[in-house]
Enzyme design. Structure first.
Site, mmCIF file in Angstrom:
data_model
loop_
_atom_site.group_PDB
_atom_site.id
_atom_site.type_symbol
_atom_site.label_atom_id
_atom_site.label_comp_id
_atom_site.label_asym_id
_atom_site.label_seq_id
_atom_site.Cartn_x
_atom_site.Cartn_y
_atom_site.Cartn_z
ATOM 1 C CE1 TYR A 1 5.775 -3.107 -1.781
ATOM 2 C CE2 TYR A 1 7.340 -2.199 -0.425
ATOM 3 C CZ TYR A 1 6.203 -2.322 -0.652
ATOM 4 O OH TYR A 1 5.036 -1.746 0.414
ATOM 5 C CE1 TYR B 1 2.201 -0.227 -4.669
ATOM 6 C CE2 TYR B 1 0.741 -1.577 -3.138
ATOM 7 C CZ TYR B 1 2.092 -0.740 -3.495
ATOM 8 O OH TYR B 1 3.023 -0.304 -2.597
#
Length: 390
Positions: free
Chosen positions: A349, A299
């Site tokens: 995203y 991430y």
């Protein structure tokens, strides 16, 4: 290490596999609803597994994000009328890594046979209305609103630029090393059709000439804002062997928690993430070490978070991730390919759900056997270890 702890998840209740993966297009503002995109991703994952929507009897999502594919939405989109186990411990970020552990309990107990975890955002579409997105969620937190925003320590690029500065001060990390992370993920996005930044190459020289956003960050150090969705189907390893795809099984799961949550200003370990608590637990559950991992999907809201997680998960010593990125080791074809689809920085995203689908895709091939997803919220981190079953 008094600033956080590892959550006691316990061993997996049964063997669990990710049998199907799917995505909706990752784009700039699309005008689409999040639940519509999540349903499209779920449909693709179900088909990828060789199943039908009627075979699904479990759904996972997270209530912290609006307009998700919850049980009611799943029934509405697919005309599903059968039993449907539902859990709010799914979605993306940390939960994209821990959802398989929750699903394993349901599978072992007979609550479900085939479970979908889906997540979507329409934040690019919502951006013009100044709603949605990470800035709004942080501005709504009382402590941040009272103790951080009035002093200008807001929003996320400012937080992590400060963290990057501290990392540079303590370990000698350089702007060029941050740039190598950004350039590497852009290179991977250009190898991945469907990435938001596909066909938009980035050189280190172009990165260095880009104007600062919040020192030492340029915009290329910061994640995209996009629309899109991802989903994956989970079942037991035994059932997965009878389905369409190469079996990718869950080897280990870990979850770490910071006592100061996402209030980084209060965290004494300023250049660490809760992966220092999550990683060891996941590796112990799997019975493997970092040296056995072939591919990483971390991430990456900012370039510095990629570097910190590499260190905190044990792939290098603290302060050595910058030189590791500079060496080219994070590129596809090198020793530690990382964020092979482009990550949050250059792919999309969708808060990590696409990281997991990419990891499964990589493990289905012949080049990688063990992969790791590192989820992150600031307050917590998860480590998900996947293995291509023999």
């Amino acid at each position: 290490m008094s600033w956080g702890h590892s959550e006691p998840l316990g061993d997996l209740a049964t063997g669990v596999a990710i049998a199907g993966i799917g995505e909706a297009p990752h784009t700039r503002a699309s005008g689409r609803a999040a639940s519509e995109m999540a349903a499209e991703a779920a449909a693709a994952a179900i088909e990828d597994a060789g199943l039908t929507p009627a075979d699904i009897d479990g759904i996972m999502w997270h209530p912290a994000f609006a307009d998700q594919l919850d049980a009611d939405a799943f029934r509405r989109y697919f005309g599903h009328t059968g039993p449907l186990w539902s859990s709010t411990e799914g979605g993306a970020m940390v939960w994209a890594g821990t959802a398989p552990h929750t699903a394993a309990r349901a599978l072992a107990g007979g609550s479900a046979r085939h479970i979908v975890n889906a997540f979507a955002v329409a934040w690019a579409t919502q951006r013009s209305a100044m709603v949605g997105g990470p800035g709004q969620s942080h501005a709504q937190k009382v402590t941040k609103r009272q103790l951080e925003v009035p002093f200008g320590w807001f929003p996320q690029p400012v937080y992590f630029a400060t963290i990057a500065r501290r990392h540079m001060h303590e370990y000698g990390t350089t702007v060029e090393q941050l740039g190598h992370v950004a350039v590497t993920t852009r290179h991977h996005a250009n190898l991945t059709p469907g990435s938001v930044m596909h066909d938009r190459p980035l050189s280190l020289e172009e990165y260095l000439s880009s104007p600062p956003v919040a020192e030492p960050f340029r915009k290329e150090d910061c994640s995209l804002i996009s629309d899109g969705a991802g989903a994956y189907v989970m079942t037991t390893v035994e059932r997965a062997r009878d389905l369409r795809q190469t079996v990718v099984e869950v080897a280990g799961v870990g979850l770490g928690t910071s006592h100061t949550g996402s209030h980084w200003a209060q965290q004494p370990a300023f250049t660490h993430t809760p992966q220092v608590f999550a990683g060891p637990a996941a590796f112990a559950m799997a019975g493997i070490t970092p040296s056995e991992v072939d591919v990483l999907e971390l991430y990456d809201p900012f370039t510095i978070v990629t570097l910190m997680q590499l260190e905190d998960l044990g792939f290098c010593a603290k302060g050595e991730a910058g030189p590791l990125a500079e060496s080219g080791a994070l590129r596809v074809g090198a020793s530690l390919p990382t964020n092979t689809h482009g990550g949050l920085l250059s792919h999309s995203y969708v808060l990590g759900i696409a990281h997991v689908t990419e990891l499964v895709r990589r493990l289905r091939g012949s080049a990688a056997e063990i992969g790791l997803y590192g989820g992150y919220t600031g307050a917590q981190a998860s480590t998900l270890l996947l293995r291509r079953a023999r």
